[in-house]
Write a protein that holds these residues in place. Structure first.
Motif, PDB file in Angstrom:
ATOM      1  N   UNK A  43      10.546  -9.826  10.690  1.00  5.98           N
ATOM      2  CA  UNK A  43       9.829  -9.945  12.138  1.00  5.98           C
ATOM      3  C   UNK A  43       8.338 -10.053  11.630  1.00  5.98           C
ATOM      4  N   UNK A  44       7.719 -10.450  10.713  1.00  8.28           N
ATOM      5  CA  UNK A  44       6.509 -10.550  10.435  1.00  8.28           C
ATOM      6  C   UNK A  44       6.092 -11.763   9.422  1.00  8.28           C
ATOM      7  N   UNK A  45       4.990 -12.098   9.155  1.00 10.73           N
ATOM      8  CA  UNK A  45       4.580 -12.990   8.285  1.00 10.73           C
ATOM      9  C   UNK A  45       3.656 -12.423   7.212  1.00 10.73           C
ATOM     10  N   UNK A  46       3.494 -12.748   5.949  1.00  7.23           N
ATOM     11  CA  UNK A  46       2.709 -12.049   5.025  1.00  7.23           C
ATOM     12  C   UNK A  46       1.202 -12.483   5.373  1.00  7.23           C
ATOM     13  N   UNK A  47       0.211 -11.541   4.845  1.00  8.54           N
ATOM     14  CA  UNK A  47      -0.943 -11.899   4.840  1.00  8.54           C
ATOM     15  C   UNK A  47      -1.280 -12.691   3.836  1.00  8.54           C
ATOM     16  N   UNK A  48      -2.354 -13.501   3.923  1.00 11.97           N
ATOM     17  CA  UNK A  48      -2.821 -14.146   2.843  1.00 11.97           C
ATOM     18  C   UNK A  48      -2.983 -13.511   1.468  1.00 11.97           C
ATOM     19  N   UNK A  49      -2.830 -13.865   0.360  1.00 10.59           N
ATOM     20  CA  UNK A  49      -2.734 -13.178  -1.067  1.00 10.59           C
ATOM     21  C   UNK A  49      -4.233 -13.041  -1.036  1.00 10.59           C
ATOM     22  N   UNK A  50      -5.219 -13.835  -0.397  1.00  7.84           N
ATOM     23  CA  UNK A  50      -6.657 -13.609  -0.730  1.00  7.84           C
ATOM     24  C   UNK A  50      -7.155 -11.972  -0.046  1.00  7.84           C
ATOM     25  N   UNK A  51      -6.257 -11.439   1.023  1.00  9.24           N
ATOM     26  CA  UNK A  51      -6.498 -10.101   1.627  1.00  9.24           C
ATOM     27  C   UNK A  51      -5.709  -9.027   1.254  1.00  9.24           C
ATOM     28  N   UNK A  52      -4.620  -9.448   0.404  1.00  7.21           N
ATOM     29  CA  UNK A  52      -3.641  -8.495   0.223  1.00  7.21           C
ATOM     30  C   UNK A  52      -3.878  -7.579  -1.412  1.00  7.21           C
ATOM     31  N   UNK A  53      -4.661  -8.271  -2.204  1.00  9.10           N
ATOM     32  CA  UNK A  53      -5.209  -7.816  -3.294  1.00  9.10           C
ATOM     33  C   UNK A  53      -6.976  -7.134  -3.514  1.00  9.10           C
ATOM     34  N   UNK A  54      -7.147  -6.075  -4.004  1.00  3.46           N
ATOM     35  CA  UNK A  54      -8.463  -5.718  -3.944  1.00  3.46           C
ATOM     36  C   UNK A  54      -8.748  -5.497  -5.453  1.00  3.46           C
TER      37      UNK A  54
END
Length: 127
Positions: free
Chosen positions: A8-19
């Motif tokens: 019941x959700x969508x992943x965030x863009x990979x651009x905001x998932x990795x630091x």
């Protein structure tokens, strides 16, 4: 064997998932990324596949992909895929290099969820 489940959700863009910690030259998963992976594992049923499985994975990302003026939102589908595959295969305890077929669709919808279908295609790939 084929199994379908809903997250019941969508992943965030990979651009905001990795630091990135440039001082130590380390890339790590953000707090949002860890929370999404936890949610995937929570909603994913317990699955058992044969040890020699090769996987086909189909993902449908249901959301409102358009602005009010009708223009597409800038959400690259390929940026949604990686974190989802990582979470699924972590829960399975299988390396994601065993994905032999991948299909992803963005579906225009008022609802906001991800539908995943996993299928063992070892017989097809081995032929």
């Amino acid at each position: 064997m084929r199994r379908t489940f809903k997250i019941p959700d969508l992943p965030q863009s990979v651009n905001s998932l990795y630091k990135i910690n440039y001082g130590h030259r380390v890339v790590y998963l953000s707090q949002e990324g860890r929370a999404f992976k936890f949610k995937v594992k929570l909603y994913m049923p317990a699955l058992k596949f044969p040890k020699d499985s090769k996987f086909s994975i189909s993902m449908q990302f249901h959301s409102n992909w358009k602005y009010k003026n009708g223009n597409n939102k800038r959400a690259d589908i390929q940026n949604l895929i990686k974190i989802l595959i990582d979470a699924i295969f972590e829960k399975l305890g299988v390396d994601d290099s065993y994905v032999y077929h991948l299909e992803a669709l963005k579906i225009q919808s008022k609802a906001h969820f991800t539908l995943v279908t996993l299928k063992d295609i070892a017989d097809v790939v081995s032929a």
